[in-house]
Design a protein around this motif. Structure first.
Motif, short mmCIF file in Angstrom:
data_model
loop_
_atom_site.label_atom_id
_atom_site.label_comp_id
_atom_site.label_asym_id
_atom_site.label_seq_id
_atom_site.Cartn_x
_atom_site.Cartn_y
_atom_site.Cartn_z
N GLN A 66 32.11 95.40 84.23
CA GLN A 66 33.24 95.57 85.14
C GLN A 66 33.56 97.05 85.32
O GLN A 66 33.81 97.51 86.44
N ALA A 67 33.48 97.81 84.23
CA ALA A 67 33.75 99.25 84.32
C ALA A 67 32.71 99.92 85.20
O ALA A 67 33.04 100.76 86.06
N ALA A 70 33.38 99.25 88.79
CA ALA A 70 34.57 100.01 89.23
C ALA A 70 34.17 101.47 89.49
O ALA A 70 34.52 102.04 90.53
N VAL A 71 33.42 102.05 88.57
CA VAL A 71 33.01 103.46 88.70
C VAL A 71 32.20 103.65 89.98
O VAL A 71 32.42 104.57 90.76
N ASP A 78 28.29 108.09 91.39
CA ASP A 78 28.61 108.22 89.97
C ASP A 78 28.08 107.02 89.20
O ASP A 78 27.64 106.03 89.79
N ASP A 79 28.10 107.07 87.86
CA ASP A 79 27.68 105.90 87.07
C ASP A 79 28.33 105.97 85.70
O ASP A 79 28.72 107.04 85.22
N LEU A 80 28.43 104.81 85.09
CA LEU A 80 29.04 104.69 83.77
C LEU A 80 28.08 105.25 82.71
O LEU A 80 26.89 104.96 82.75
N LYS A 81 28.60 106.07 81.78
CA LYS A 81 27.74 106.60 80.71
C LYS A 81 28.15 106.08 79.34
O LYS A 81 27.32 105.76 78.50
N PHE A 82 29.45 105.97 79.09
CA PHE A 82 29.91 105.62 77.74
C PHE A 82 31.33 105.11 77.82
O PHE A 82 32.09 105.48 78.72
N MET A 83 31.69 104.23 76.87
CA MET A 83 33.08 103.74 76.81
C MET A 83 33.57 103.75 75.38
O MET A 83 32.83 103.45 74.45
#
Lengths: 112, 112
Positions: A66-67, A70-71, A78-83
């Protein structure tokens, strides 16, 4: 992990061993990207985190997915790298890779 | 923010001002818990983050909500305190409070 290439597997193994040595690490789970836990440390089945490995895999993969969407909706380049998810009791770190997701659960009071 | 008590409002204002001074902060959004952005800094409507304040509010509130329910499913005595979402370009920090959610977007290369 039949479909993970051998190089990825040894990469996964060395990452697991390396992270597991950090103080405060309660458990690490490698989830295939459909949220199925397929590799974990420690292997002790009585470890409370490892007992919940399937739940951690499913939930963390879903939150990361989901993150990520959203990103990308906010910025397609852009892209998700870490949470990092900090709760009252633990800190859950999620590193989404191409073929798998690394989930590390640690006790933030012991972590350096 | 009619239903936010006056003490919460001044709390929100001082938190906004304090965080906004940190180096690298691109924008801060206070979202009511239904995901509607109701307060933001900077007020400059041309600021790229502020231009997307409604999208940030909606998406970050939804991700925080999913993370919170995951945390509670994993341990009903636990609760979500804070989230950090690191992307290729920015770092999104989400602090879910009772009546609102604080969303801070920063450039991690400038943050101290």
């Amino acid at each position: 992990m039949a479909n993970a290439s051998t190089s990825t597997m040894s990469e996964v193994e060395s990452t697991l061993q390396r992270i597991h040595k950090h103080p405060g690490v309660l458990g690490i789970i490698i989830a295939q990207n459909e949220g199925k836990g397929t590799r974990w440390i420690p292997t002790d089945e009585e470890n409370p985190v490892i007992k919940q490995r399937e739940a951690y895999s499913t939930y963390c993969s879903a939150v990361a997915q989901q993150a990520r969407s959203a990103v990308r909706d906010l910025d397609p380049l852009d892209d998700l790298k870490f949470m990092r998810i900090r709760t009252k009791k633990v800190e859950i770190m999620i590193a989404p890779e191409k073929e798998y997701t690394i989930i590390c659960i640690q006790d933030p009071t012991q972590a350096k």
